[in-house]
Every structure is written in structure tokens, then in C-alpha cells.
Motif scaffolding. Structure first.
Motif, mmCIF file in Angstrom:
data_model
loop_
_atom_site.group_PDB
_atom_site.id
_atom_site.type_symbol
_atom_site.label_atom_id
_atom_site.label_comp_id
_atom_site.label_asym_id
_atom_site.label_seq_id
_atom_site.Cartn_x
_atom_site.Cartn_y
_atom_site.Cartn_z
ATOM 1 N N UNK A 10 5.638 -9.628 -5.567
ATOM 2 C CA UNK A 10 4.954 -9.986 -4.192
ATOM 3 C C UNK A 10 3.875 -10.952 -4.715
ATOM 4 N N UNK A 11 3.655 -12.132 -4.114
ATOM 5 C CA UNK A 11 2.687 -12.846 -4.458
ATOM 6 C C UNK A 11 1.624 -12.875 -3.353
ATOM 7 N N UNK A 12 0.241 -13.244 -3.738
ATOM 8 C CA UNK A 12 -0.924 -13.273 -2.569
ATOM 9 C C UNK A 12 -0.175 -13.639 -1.208
ATOM 10 N N UNK A 13 0.111 -14.989 -1.148
ATOM 11 C CA UNK A 13 0.657 -15.701 -0.183
ATOM 12 C C UNK A 13 1.539 -14.820 0.506
ATOM 13 N N UNK A 14 2.651 -14.104 -0.152
ATOM 14 C CA UNK A 14 3.476 -13.227 0.980
ATOM 15 C C UNK A 14 2.832 -12.111 1.237
ATOM 16 N N UNK A 15 2.156 -11.633 0.448
ATOM 17 C CA UNK A 15 1.357 -10.260 0.880
ATOM 18 C C UNK A 15 0.535 -10.218 2.114
ATOM 19 N N UNK A 16 -0.279 -11.489 2.221
ATOM 20 C CA UNK A 16 -1.060 -11.811 3.407
ATOM 21 C C UNK A 16 -0.193 -11.949 4.619
ATOM 22 N N UNK A 18 2.654 -10.721 5.208
ATOM 23 C CA UNK A 18 3.303 -9.317 5.721
ATOM 24 C C UNK A 18 2.253 -8.523 6.325
ATOM 25 N N UNK A 19 0.959 -8.683 5.682
ATOM 26 C CA UNK A 19 -0.191 -8.115 6.406
ATOM 27 C C UNK A 19 -0.367 -8.137 7.913
ATOM 28 N N UNK A 20 -0.214 -9.814 8.119
ATOM 29 C CA UNK A 20 -0.307 -10.253 9.391
ATOM 30 C C UNK A 20 0.646 -9.934 10.249
ATOM 31 N N UNK A 104 0.140 3.029 10.453
ATOM 32 C CA UNK A 104 1.744 2.764 10.161
ATOM 33 C C UNK A 104 2.047 2.238 8.978
ATOM 34 N N UNK A 105 1.172 1.675 8.196
ATOM 35 C CA UNK A 105 1.422 1.094 6.655
ATOM 36 C C UNK A 105 1.382 2.498 5.931
ATOM 37 N N UNK A 106 0.694 3.183 6.115
ATOM 38 C CA UNK A 106 0.698 4.639 5.362
ATOM 39 C C UNK A 106 2.194 5.575 5.331
ATOM 40 N N UNK A 107 2.307 5.423 6.674
ATOM 41 C CA UNK A 107 3.676 6.114 6.868
ATOM 42 C C UNK A 107 4.896 5.616 6.255
ATOM 43 N N UNK A 108 4.953 4.190 6.363
ATOM 44 C CA UNK A 108 5.865 3.415 5.876
ATOM 45 C C UNK A 108 5.877 3.519 4.341
ATOM 46 N N UNK A 109 4.702 3.670 3.701
ATOM 47 C CA UNK A 109 4.670 3.774 2.138
ATOM 48 C C UNK A 109 5.122 5.146 1.878
ATOM 49 N N UNK A 110 4.811 6.276 2.582
ATOM 50 C CA UNK A 110 5.081 7.644 2.248
ATOM 51 C C UNK A 110 6.660 7.798 2.454
ATOM 52 N N UNK A 111 7.179 7.137 3.604
ATOM 53 C CA UNK A 111 8.553 7.425 3.855
ATOM 54 C C UNK A 111 9.474 6.621 2.963
ATOM 55 N N UNK A 112 8.880 5.542 2.182
ATOM 56 C CA UNK A 112 9.693 4.779 1.237
ATOM 57 C C UNK A 112 9.761 5.642 0.027
ATOM 58 N N UNK A 113 8.510 6.275 -0.409
ATOM 59 C CA UNK A 113 8.736 7.075 -1.621
ATOM 60 C C UNK A 113 9.742 8.285 -1.468
ATOM 61 N N UNK A 142 -9.588 -1.844 4.673
ATOM 62 C CA UNK A 142 -10.933 -2.557 4.557
ATOM 63 C C UNK A 142 -10.645 -3.956 5.305
ATOM 64 N N UNK A 143 -9.420 -4.480 5.005
ATOM 65 C CA UNK A 143 -8.998 -5.670 5.047
ATOM 66 C C UNK A 143 -9.056 -5.978 6.665
ATOM 67 N N UNK A 144 -8.367 -4.894 7.196
ATOM 68 C CA UNK A 144 -8.051 -4.792 8.730
ATOM 69 C C UNK A 144 -9.272 -4.540 9.388
ATOM 70 N N UNK A 145 -9.910 -3.524 9.033
ATOM 71 C CA UNK A 145 -11.206 -2.998 9.707
ATOM 72 C C UNK A 145 -12.346 -3.884 9.577
ATOM 73 N N UNK A 146 -12.689 -4.304 8.455
ATOM 74 C CA UNK A 146 -13.870 -5.026 8.161
ATOM 75 C C UNK A 146 -13.672 -6.733 7.783
ATOM 76 N N UNK A 147 -12.498 -7.121 7.048
ATOM 77 C CA UNK A 147 -12.578 -8.418 6.501
ATOM 78 C C UNK A 147 -11.636 -9.395 7.798
ATOM 79 N N UNK A 148 -10.741 -8.981 8.163
ATOM 80 C CA UNK A 148 -10.398 -9.703 9.465
ATOM 81 C C UNK A 148 -10.815 -10.081 10.579
ATOM 82 N N UNK A 149 -11.528 -8.774 10.962
ATOM 83 C CA UNK A 149 -12.327 -8.869 12.040
ATOM 84 C C UNK A 149 -13.762 -9.653 11.982
ATOM 85 N N UNK A 150 -14.407 -9.681 10.409
ATOM 86 C CA UNK A 150 -15.394 -10.378 10.128
ATOM 87 C C UNK A 150 -15.075 -11.862 10.215
ATOM 88 N N UNK A 151 -13.910 -12.291 9.814
ATOM 89 C CA UNK A 151 -13.434 -13.788 9.838
ATOM 90 C C UNK A 151 -13.346 -14.172 11.018
#
Length: 605
Positions: A10-16, A18-20, A104-113, A142-151
Motif C-alpha cells: 500500500x502506497x501513501x497515495x493509495x492509503x490516503x 482509501x482513508x477518504x 468502523x475501521x477497527x471493526x473491519x480490521x478485527x473482522x479481517x483478522x 488522530x487523522x480524522x479527529x485532529x488532522x483532517x478537521x484542522x486542514x
């Protein structure tokens, strides 16, 4: 190796991107929050303009008309009240959306595991996996709670400020635009160096978790073998490397964040004051315009500084996102049903046809294994450690895909069964039984709601587990801690037997199921096993050969091959490997009995 494999996918660009993508289900809520943000920003931008009007239209000419002045003051107060309320509600809205996304992301990760194959767990340290599910998802939060909202807030505010600045002086605003390329270059340089630093920091944190997990799991052995100092040194070495990576991050942040932005601010402030100073030689300068422009500059660099400060979190979140999405994209899944057929397990006949298997794709652990376990028969697997006994069980339970050959149940290929059918009809009891936090009843029933309380009790009585359960203070409601640490190994094994019997399977798979129990408990289990085998196919790995003498067929494995097969008496008559193993165990048992007799006679004297 596993760490590199997942992170490189997963690249930086692809990761960002997918986060969006996780924001799509919240479009309406985001639109509402963004609208409130625009209103709040507009109020912030209007404030200095009203201050400019007050200075140039009232203060400087010393004209204080009551009505216009009152309207101006009320407007000023209302604007900042609206700004405060809108900032509050938009912040709450953005934070709520962010928390829902990370949930939702945590549920997805745990479900994948939960659906990853054992191949993945064989190659991935448990502590490293825990680090991805906890630390890395926390960094993404932190990205969703602080970074994106700040940007979002900062960019919106910057646009509003530029609109206000253009309304005051177009020429000076255009001059100030020169700083944008400098800010962009500064951000890119910071991202380039910080990505490497944060990748190293996350890797070292993952290694710390892996070492900690290993220490906690093996604490009894660490203390028994006096390995405390060695583990402390190893943990200290990794911790030192993590400290070094963190210090690099601190130095980078200290150099390129606030100091660099503040230097730019001073540069632009000098340009602005010089511009107004030079202009004052030829024309009259409006003090209100100067005040508003300097005020806008203060407001202008605050969001830039906020974005620069958030770049470190942004970089950490992207690194963590690479690791998390690498985990979500991992293809080493547990084998699942293939084909359109939907067979059922009714008789329980198991057939292995020329099955060969390798864990690493290079060395065969099993070589051309063929045997048939007919309904109601007991087939025992014996052999030295590493002979391939557990691998046969792992393939039958479909924990690993078959490399070569074929396994069928009631004539249908193993891969054609649904997981639910396979897990309900094939009961597994391992040597090291696993209990969940809960109580006795829930551990026997697990999540099978169709199993009634009466059936739970019947299953416990069937394997004679009720003998010790009835003595517990809470009986079947007795609490069980992590891994059943408050129960003896024999009691845990009896509960494991009861759990299997509650499902009433057609096939029993026993992986040295009596190896962890004492002789008295083993005798009780052997009696229960005789009843359990009736009408069921049983495949048992046996360490003690005395426990499988009545098996219908015994397979002797050596280096992944079946070298002998037959009944107990037939194998003894061959005078081969089985005979040698049996005689060695018989001698060990005789020596143990002699030592016990000597101990008892010494105690009586």
C-alpha cells in the motif's frame, strides 16, 4: 518478513485515498458540518473589516453618531457570538463523524483478522499484530479527529482571509501570494524526511509490543530459566532504538514546524509594513486598513502553523494506514468453500488420497498420505515429534489449503463444505484447551444459541466434567478468567470435551487430548471416549500408545510418510517402529511405577 510484505503493498497515495473513502457514508453530516464551518469562517473574516470601519469611519475622524455606532457594535458582537456557536457545533460534528469512521475501521480490521488463515499467524508475531489493531488505528483516529478537521478549517479560513485581504489592498495581497510556493516546498521537504522517521518509529513500536507479548506469554518459563536479565536487555535495546527514532522526529519537528513558519511570518510582516511605510510618503494611509491587514496576517499564519503542526500526525497516520490497509489487503485467508455443491456430513467417512503438504512451499511435511476412516471407526496417528501428525489434523480441519492430493468426507471434497457444516459436524479437542473469559456454561455452549442449558449439563455429565463443576461455588455459572487460569489442566480439558460433545459431531478429532491430564482423570476420559466414539468417526493423535490399543487402525508416521499401518497387535507383530516405541514407553511406565512404589514405601517408614 511479514512486516515488509504487508507494508509494501500500500502506497501513501493509495492509503490516503482509501482513508477518504471511509467518509463517503457520512456525506450529509459532512455537508452540514462544512456549512457551519463556512459560516464561522465568514464571521471571523468580517471581524477585522468591522474593526477597520470603526477606526477609519468613527475613531480617526472622531465622529460618534449613536445609531450607526450602536449598529456597528451590535453587529460586531453578534458576528463573534455566531462564530463561537458555529465553531463549537462544527467541531462537535467533525469529531463525531471521525469517531464513527474509526469505529468502523477497527471493526473491519478485527473482522479481517478473524478470517485470516493460520499461515498468516505462523508468520506474524502476535505483538506486532496487536500493535496494528491498537496503536496504528489510534494514529489513524488522530487523522480524522485532529488532522483532517484542522486542514479543512484552516484552508477554509485561509480562503476567507484572502478574500478579506483582497478587499483591502489587491496589490499587497498579490505580493503576499509569493509565500505560498515557499510554504508548499517547506511542507514537501518535511513530508519527505518525516515519512522515513515515522516508519522507523512505528516499526520499533511494533517490535516493542511483540517482545512484550512474548514475555507475558512465557513468563513462567522466563522465571524458571532465569531469563529476566536477557529479556530486559533485549527489550532495552529495542526501546533504545525506538528512543533514537523518536528523537529524530523531535529534532525534525523542532526545526521545520513553528520556527520555520514564524520566520515566514516575520518576512511577510516586514514586507507589509515596508509597503505601507513607502506608500505613506506619497499618500495618506488609512490606519484601519493597516490594522485590518496586520490582523489578517496574524490570522493567516495561525492556520498555516496549525497545518504544519498537524503534518507530523498526518505523516504518522499515513504510515499507520499503510500498515493497517496492508493487513486488510493480506491474501493469506483461511480456506473457504469452493464450488457450487452443498454437501452435508451424514456418515462421517474420511478419506485422504495421496495428500502432500508443505508450509513454506519448499519442504514437504506430508508425503503421499492415503488412508480411509470409515464411519464409526477410530484411526490413531502415532509417531515421533515432527512426523506430520498435527499437519494431518490441520488439513482435515481445513486450517490450511491442500497442496497436492485430495481429502473427502462422505465422498465430497473437503473444500466443497460450508464452514458452518464443517465446524458443527467435525469436533476438535486440542492438547492445550483454550477457554474464553466468561463462565462454565458459556464456554461449553460458546455462541451456539440452539444448545439449551439442559444440553450443556448433559454434555458435562457425558464426559464426567460435572464431578468438579458441581463442587464450584457458582457451578455452571462459575466465572472463568483469561484462558481458564483458575482451573487445572485436566479440568480445562474436560470442559473442552464437553464443548465438543454439546455439538454432537459426526467426526471427532483428538490432538493428544489426554496428554495434559493426570492418570485418574485420563481413566475417566477414556471411559467417556468409548461412549463418544460410538457412531462417530474418530481420528486421534496419541502420545501414549496405551490409550489407542483398541483403535480400528493405527497409522505410524515417520518424516511425513506412513511407514506402518494396522491394529495394535498387528503392528507389534511387525517388530518395527511401532513395536520399538511401545517397548520404550512400556519401560518408562515401569520405571515410573517403581519410583512411585519406592516413594510410598519411604513415606510409610
Amino acid at each position: 518478513m511479514s512486516e515488509r510484505y504487508t507494508m509494501e503493498t500500500v502506497s501513501h497515495k493509495n492509503a490516503f485515498r482509501r482513508l477518504l473513502g471511509y467518509m463517503k457514508p457520512h456525506k450529509k453530516a459532512l455537508a452540514g458540518a462544512f456549512t457551519m464551518l463556512i459560516i464561522a469562517t465568514a464571521a471571523d473574516v468580517l471581524g477585522p473589516i468591522l474593526a477597520k470601519v470603526f477606526i477609519d469611519s468613527f475613531l480617526m475622524p472622531r465622529r460618534f453618531d449613536p445609531l450607526p455606532l450602536t449598529i456597528l457594535i451590535v453587529s460586531f458582537i453578534l458576528i463573534y457570538v455566531v462564530s463561537a456557536f458555529m465553531h463549537y457545533f462544527q467541531l462537535i460534528s467533525f469529531q463525531k463523524i471521525a469517531l464513527k469512521i474509526i469505529q468502523q475501521l477497527r471493526v473491519d480490521v478485527f473482522g479481517k483478522v478473524q478470517h485470516l488463515g493460520l499461515t498468516f499467524f505462523d508468520q506474524t508475531p502476535g505483538g506486532s499484530l496487536v500493535s496494528r489493531i491498537t496503536n496504528d488505528t489510534e494514529a489513524i483516529k488522530d487523522l480524522y479527529v485532529s488532522v483532517l478537521s484542522t486542514f479543512v478549517q484552516s484552508i477554509t479560513l485561509l480562503i476567507g482571509i484572502f478574500i478579506g485581504m483582497f478587499s483591502l489592498d489587491v496589490k499587497l495581497t498579490l505580493i503576499c501570494l509569493v509565500i505560498f510556493p515557499i510554504i508548499f516546498i517547506l511542507m514537501q521537504v518535511y513530508r519527505h524526511f518525516s515519512s522515513k522517521v515515522y516508519m522507523m518509529t512505528r516499526q520499533k513500536l511494533s517490535q516493542l509490543n511483540a517482545k512484550l507479548n512474548e514475555s507475558l506469554q512465557g513468563m513462567n518459563m522466563i522465571q524458571a530459566m532465569r531469563q529476566e536479565m536477557r529479556l530486559k536487555k533485549e527489550f532495552g535495546a529495542i526501546n533504545g532504538q525506538h528512543f533514537g527514532a523518536m528523537m529524530k522526529s523531535i529534532r525534525l519537528n523542532s526545526l521545520m514546524l513553528r520556527p520555520a513558519v514564524y520566520t515566514l511570518y516575520l518576512l511577510v510582516l516586514i514586507i507589509t509594513l515596508s509597503f505601507f511605510g513607502i506608500q505613506s510618503f506619497g499618500t495618506i494611509i488609512e490606519v484601519g486598513v493597516l490594522y485590518a491587514f496586520v490582523n489578517y496576517l496574524d490570522q493567516f499564519f495561525e492556520p498555516i502553523n496549525s497545518m504544519m503542526m498537524q503534518l507530523s500526525r498526518f505523516q504518522q497516520a499515513l504510515v499507520s494506514a499503510e500498515r493497517v490497509f496492508g493487513l486488510l489487503d493480506d491474501h493469506r485467508m483461511a480456506p473457504v468453500k469452493a464450488g457450487e455443491e452443498t454437501p452435508s456430513i451424514n456418515e462421517g467417512m474420511v478419506e485422504f488420497e495421496n495428500v502432500s503438504f508443505s508450509y513454506d512451499g519448499k519442504t514437504d511435511i506430508l508425503k503421499n498420505i492415503s488412508f480411509t476412516a470409515k464411519p464409526g471407526e477410530t484411526v490413531a496417528l502415532v509417531g515421533h515429534t515432527g512426523s506430520g501428525k498435527s499437519s494431518i489434523i490441520n488439513l482435515l480441519m481445513r486450517f490450511y489449503p491442500i497442496n497436492r492430493g485430495k481429502i473427502t468426507i462422505d465422498g465430497a471434497p473437503l473444500q466443497s463444505f460450508y464452514d458452518d457444516e464443517l465446524r458443527r459436524k467435525v469436533g476438535l479437542v486440542l492438547q492445550d484447551s483454550f477457554l474464553f473469559v466468561g463462565d462454565i456454561k458459556s464456554n461449553i455452549r460458546l455462541s451456539c444459541d440452539h444448545i439449551s442449558d439442559e444440553e450443556v449439563v448433559e454434555a458435562a455429565e457425558f464426559v464426567q466434567a460435572d464431578t468438579f463443576i458441581e463442587k464450584l461455588p457458582g457451578k455452571y455459572d462459575e466465572p472463568i478468567g483469561e484462558r481458564g487460569a483458575t482451573l487445572s489442566s485436566g479440568q480445562r480439558q474436560l470442559l473442552s470435551f464437553a464443548r465438543t460433545m454439546a455439538l454432537n459431531p459426526k467426526i471427532l478429532v483428538l490432538d493428544e487430548a489426554t496428554a495434559s491430564v493426570d492418570t485418574e482423570t485420563e481413566e475417566a476420559i477414556q471411559e467417556a471416549l468409548k461412549k463418544m466414539r460410538k457412531g462417530r468417526t474418530t481420528i486421534a493423535i496419541a502420545h501414549r500408545l496405551s490409550t489407542i490399543q483398541d483403535a480400528d487402525q493405527i497409522l505410524v508416521l515417520h518424516k511425513g510418510e506412513i511407514v506402518e499401518r494396522g491394529t495394535h497387535q498387528e503392528l507389534l507383530g511387525l517388530k518395527g517402529l511401532y513395536h520399538k516405541m511401545y517397548m520404550l514407553q512400556k519401560g518408562d511406565d515401569l520405571n515410573k511405577n517403581l519410583r512411585c512404589l519406592a516413594t510410598r514405601s519411604g513415606e510409610s517408614s
